[in-house]
Design an enzyme around this catalytic site. Structure first.
Site, PDB file in Angstrom:
ATOM      1  N   ASP A   8       0.439  -1.022   0.176  1.00 36.55           N
ATOM      2  CA  ASP A   8       0.509  -0.071   0.129  1.00 36.55           C
ATOM      3  C   ASP A   8       1.317   1.496   0.384  1.00 36.55           C
ATOM      4  OD1 ASP A   8      -1.828  -1.777  -0.098  1.00 36.55           O
ATOM      5  OD2 ASP A   8      -3.121  -1.471   2.104  1.00 36.55           O
ATOM      6  N   ASP A 130     -14.773  -3.487  -2.325  1.00 37.54           N
ATOM      7  CA  ASP A 130     -14.651  -3.719  -0.693  1.00 37.54           C
ATOM      8  C   ASP A 130     -16.068  -3.275  -0.136  1.00 37.54           C
ATOM      9  OD1 ASP A 130     -12.191  -3.581  -1.755  1.00 37.54           O
ATOM     10  OD2 ASP A 130     -12.611  -1.346  -1.735  1.00 37.54           O
TER      11      ASP A 130
END
Length: 241
Positions: A8, A130
């Protein structure tokens, strides 16, 4: 089952957020090439990159870091975060990325996804779903829609999508194990899509649980592993071999 180590990116650094919260950030590496090289040496064939700045702002903001990771070579790399217009997608693919992950833009304009898949091919476009409590979360998980994750997945399959990353937001970064029930439901509802599970993996046993689930649902193609690698509760070399 393919193991996707996750990097990330935020401000060019390798970080992890707890359940996507920008104010709960841990910096693991200032140079994201360091973990990328480690994963390659330990047998990784794929990498999962997320531009967190892009996810929150809507613009790709870590492409220099992405370029530096791609320069290592030897792995197929997919990228998500901030891919909300045609130019951003084209620019990212031109860097040499294997796949682009679309989340918010897919939710806001499903028919556009169909157009992109026709242009770039179904193996270049991944739908990132998500979910929090079964509903799609968008814009870096800041907003929760009224769209069912399962219904949205089916719509994406109908648009021609053949890759889905399903992240259970509640388990992401929590190190408490994946939501196997949610991953099973997702794999079942989109039989024509390859599903990559994400969220909650904290041990080798968690990965084995997902592998066992993949015996029932062959379209459960892979699993994304992030914090467990950084906290060393999972040995990448061990789970790949």
């Amino acid at each position: 089952m393919t193991i996707y180590p996750a990097i990330d990116l935020k401000g060019g650094r390798c970080v992890r957020l707890f359940q996507g919260k920008s104010d709960q950030e841990t910096v693991y590496y200032n140079d994201p090439r360091v973990p990328a090289r480690e994963w390659l040496e330990q047998g990784a064939t794929h990498l999962h990159l997320v531009d967190l700045d892009g996810a929150f702002s809507g613009n790709s903001e870590n492409l220099n870091a992405v370029k530096s990771i791609l320069s290592i070579g030897g792995m197929k790399v997919q990228l998500g975060g901030g891919m909300r217009n045609h130019e951003a997608i084209e620019n990212a693919l031109d860097l040499g990325l294997s796949r682009i992950i679309l989340g918010t833009s897919a939710c806001e304009n499903p028919s556009w996804i169909g157009e992109l898949i026709k242009q770039f091919g179904p193996d270049k476009i991944v739908i990132g779903i998500d979910a929090r409590d079964g509903f799609v979360a968008t814009k870096g998980w800041v907003e929760i829609s009224q769209i069912s994750a399962l219904e949205f997945a089916k719509e994406m399959e109908n648009q021609g999508a053949r890759w889905i990353i399903h992240t259970d937001v509640a388990t992401d970064g929590a190190m408490k194990g994946p939501n196997l029930s949610a991953q099973e439901k997702m794999a079942a509802v989109v039989p024509n899509c390859k599903v990559i599970a994400s969220g909650g993996v904290s041990s080798k046993e968690d990965i084995e649980d997902l592998r066992n689930l993949a015996l029932k649902f062959e379209n459960l193609e892979g699993v994304i592993v992030g914090k467990a690698l950084y906290e060393k509760t999972v040995s990448l070399r061990e789970v790949i071999s």
